[in-house]
Design a protein around this motif. Sequence first.
Motif, mmCIF file in Angstrom:
data_model
loop_
_atom_site.group_PDB
_atom_site.id
_atom_site.type_symbol
_atom_site.label_atom_id
_atom_site.label_comp_id
_atom_site.label_asym_id
_atom_site.label_seq_id
_atom_site.Cartn_x
_atom_site.Cartn_y
_atom_site.Cartn_z
ATOM 1 N N ILE A 25 61.898 112.523 121.819
ATOM 2 C CA ILE A 25 62.392 111.151 121.945
ATOM 3 C C ILE A 25 63.198 111.049 123.227
ATOM 4 N N THR A 26 62.864 110.090 124.050
ATOM 5 C CA THR A 26 63.621 109.817 125.263
ATOM 6 C C THR A 26 64.343 108.493 125.096
ATOM 7 N N ALA A 27 65.667 108.513 125.211
ATOM 8 C CA ALA A 27 66.456 107.283 125.147
ATOM 9 C C ALA A 27 66.554 106.698 126.550
ATOM 10 N N PHE B 269 51.906 107.703 121.661
ATOM 11 C CA PHE B 269 53.045 107.305 122.489
ATOM 12 C C PHE B 269 53.570 105.980 121.957
ATOM 13 N N LEU B 270 54.858 105.927 121.694
ATOM 14 C CA LEU B 270 55.449 104.734 121.103
ATOM 15 C C LEU B 270 56.639 104.289 121.938
ATOM 16 N N ALA C 289 55.264 111.013 121.172
ATOM 17 C CA ALA C 289 56.233 110.909 122.263
ATOM 18 C C ALA C 289 56.820 109.511 122.202
ATOM 19 N N ILE C 290 58.142 109.404 122.164
ATOM 20 C CA ILE C 290 58.793 108.117 121.929
ATOM 21 C C ILE C 290 59.759 107.788 123.058
ATOM 22 N N ALA D 70 67.933 111.325 120.297
ATOM 23 C CA ALA D 70 67.022 111.640 121.399
ATOM 24 C C ALA D 70 67.169 113.082 121.875
ATOM 25 N N SER D 71 66.085 113.608 122.420
ATOM 26 C CA SER D 71 66.100 114.904 123.102
ATOM 27 C C SER D 71 66.504 114.716 124.554
#
Length: 231
Positions: free
Chosen positions: A31-33, A150-151, A181-182, A196-197
């Motif tokens: 998760i990418t913020a 991908f979201l 992948a978010i 998030a990561s």
Amino acid sequence: MNALRIAGLTVTRGAGPVIRDVDLTLEPGRITALVGPNGAGKTSLLEAVSGVVPAASGTVHIGADEITKQSRVARARRGLAHIEQGRAVFGGLTVLENLMLTARTRARADELFEAFPELEKRRDSSAALLSGGEQQMVVLARAFAARPSFLLIDEMSLGLAPVVFTRLLPMVTRFAEEGAAILLVEQFTHLALGVASDAVVVSSGRVTYAGSAQGLLDSPGSLHSAYLGES
């Protein structure tokens, strides 16, 4: 699994660019913020990645394949889903019928009702009669049911009570654990960074931080500087 790679992406609206030369990679299972002040260009970035608006320059790849010029429908067929700001339910359909558009099977729809118990009570109600928060839950549930690779989520909390939003965050985490992948844009910055990561901060259309989400949480000064566009 493939990653989604954004390279040198610039988006122009009106008099000039709102996003400038953004590089970003979305890895499966992470998760990418995407955070930053209002007007920073976060929504425009998501719209360019999903094909809602064209990119002025730069590229978007899924794996080795460039999708920059592909239509939104073509990108969706590649497993790229985008939950936009606001609500997009089919008001003439019931809640169950809305979910069945992507769930396909009644068993899968029942799983969604378990995850969204508020919707279980309204399963036979017209979606047009739902509250704003309930409509947002329908949109989220429909996206999860489609199982995209991908979201992109733009302001998931919009219209939701804080307690409901907090309960939905673990679902986003679980979806990532299943391999998606978010990219998550959220007004509640610390909550987004907490699940998030990775984190990317955008200010005045440019990336001012890219790295660990936890590292940004652990350094409030760095977050403040990134929001101001300071290096």
